[in-house]
Write an enzyme that holds these catalytic residues in place. Structure first.
Site, short mmCIF file in Angstrom:
data_model
loop_
_atom_site.label_atom_id
_atom_site.label_comp_id
_atom_site.label_asym_id
_atom_site.label_seq_id
_atom_site.Cartn_x
_atom_site.Cartn_y
_atom_site.Cartn_z
N SER A 217 -27.01 72.78 72.28
CA SER A 217 -27.41 71.80 73.28
C SER A 217 -28.13 72.43 74.47
CB SER A 217 -26.18 71.04 73.78
OG SER A 217 -25.19 71.93 74.27
N ASN B 190 -20.88 77.35 71.16
CA ASN B 190 -19.91 76.36 70.68
C ASN B 190 -18.78 77.01 69.89
OD1 ASN B 190 -20.96 73.82 71.68
ND2 ASN B 190 -22.68 74.13 70.30
N ASP C 154 -21.25 68.43 84.14
CA ASP C 154 -20.25 69.02 83.25
C ASP C 154 -20.09 70.52 83.46
OD1 ASP C 154 -22.55 70.10 82.09
OD2 ASP C 154 -22.40 68.92 80.25
N GLY D 290 -24.13 70.73 69.74
CA GLY D 290 -22.92 70.99 68.96
C GLY D 290 -23.09 72.02 67.87
N HIS E 81 -24.24 72.43 81.03
CA HIS E 81 -25.65 72.27 80.66
C HIS E 81 -26.56 72.34 81.87
CE1 HIS E 81 -23.39 70.30 77.35
NE2 HIS E 81 -24.30 70.94 76.62
#
Length: 224
Positions: free
Chosen positions: A42, A108, A189, A79, A192
């Site tokens: 991502s 991830n 978050d 992901g 990112h």
């Protein structure tokens, strides 16, 4: 006027048919520009940017601005894991025949607590597959939040410099260096990067990619 011999008449008919066929045949499609493949998660797929360009798109603009004919193929997925990238890479190499592969995976896996040895093995398999396909690899490293504990995070972060040294790769130690702790550069978050951060990331990657493409250009000149 004497009639031409049968063999000559047949030869003329064959030449006329050949000429008509050549005129009727569609022109061959031009070869696509050489590709730079981005295989990431991502952080490279543009998660949360709401239509703003992610750094791979800005990288393609940089290539054009500096006179490189390459297109950027962004095969990143939100992901995505190192294992998933390793499964997808052979098909991507066959389809796009990239000159360079920008490898940005593993984050991830780390967030899911996967064994660093497994992550490293998957990344190494992708490096080797890319090289066998004739592509140069640029390795883009990532770090984990401190709450995963120093023992695990240190083992994880050691993957990237170790692979870069073993395979003599250009690499970015931490893709989000100087960004991850700045509010305007990170989404809510905390994972990112924002649209504002994308040019900074593109510049960081460009610094490594440019050297790779220059070497390829020099090698082609020497061979040709």
């Amino acid at each position: 006027m004497a009639e031409a011999p049968p063999l000559l008449r047949a030869l003329r008919r064959w030449l006329a048919a050949l000429l008509l066929g050549a005129l009727a045949a569609p022109a061959a499609a031009p070869a696509p520009p050489p590709a730079v493949l981005v295989l990431g998660d991502s952080l490279s797929a543009g998660h949360g940017l709401e239509g703003a360009p992610a750094w791979p798109a800005l990288l393609e603009e940089r290539l054009e601005r500096h006179g490189y004919p390459h297109r950027v193929v962004n095969a990143s997925r939100s992901g995505e894991t190192a294992a998933g990238g390793a499964r997808r890479l052979p098909g991507l190499l066959e389809r796009h025949a990239p000159r360079a592969v920008l490898l940005q995976l593993g984050g991830n896996d780390g967030l899911r607590g996967q064994a660093p040895e497994r992550v490293e093995a998957d990344l190494e398999a992708m490096i080797e597959a890319s090289r066998e396909a004739g592509a140069r690899v640029v390795l883009l490293g990532i770090r984990l939040p401190a709450n995963y504990g120093p023992h695990y995070t240190e083992r994880f972060e050691a993957i990237y410099p170790r692979l870069a040294e073993a395979h003599e790769l250009p690499f970015v130690p931490f893709l989000l260096e100087g960004l991850w702790d700045r509010e305007a550069m990170m989404q809510d978050d905390g994972i990112h990067p924002t649209a504002r951060a994308q040019p900074r990331i593109a510049e960081r990657v460009w610094e490594r990619l440019r050297g790779v493409l220059e070497r390829r250009r020099e090698e082609a000149a020497e061979a040709g």
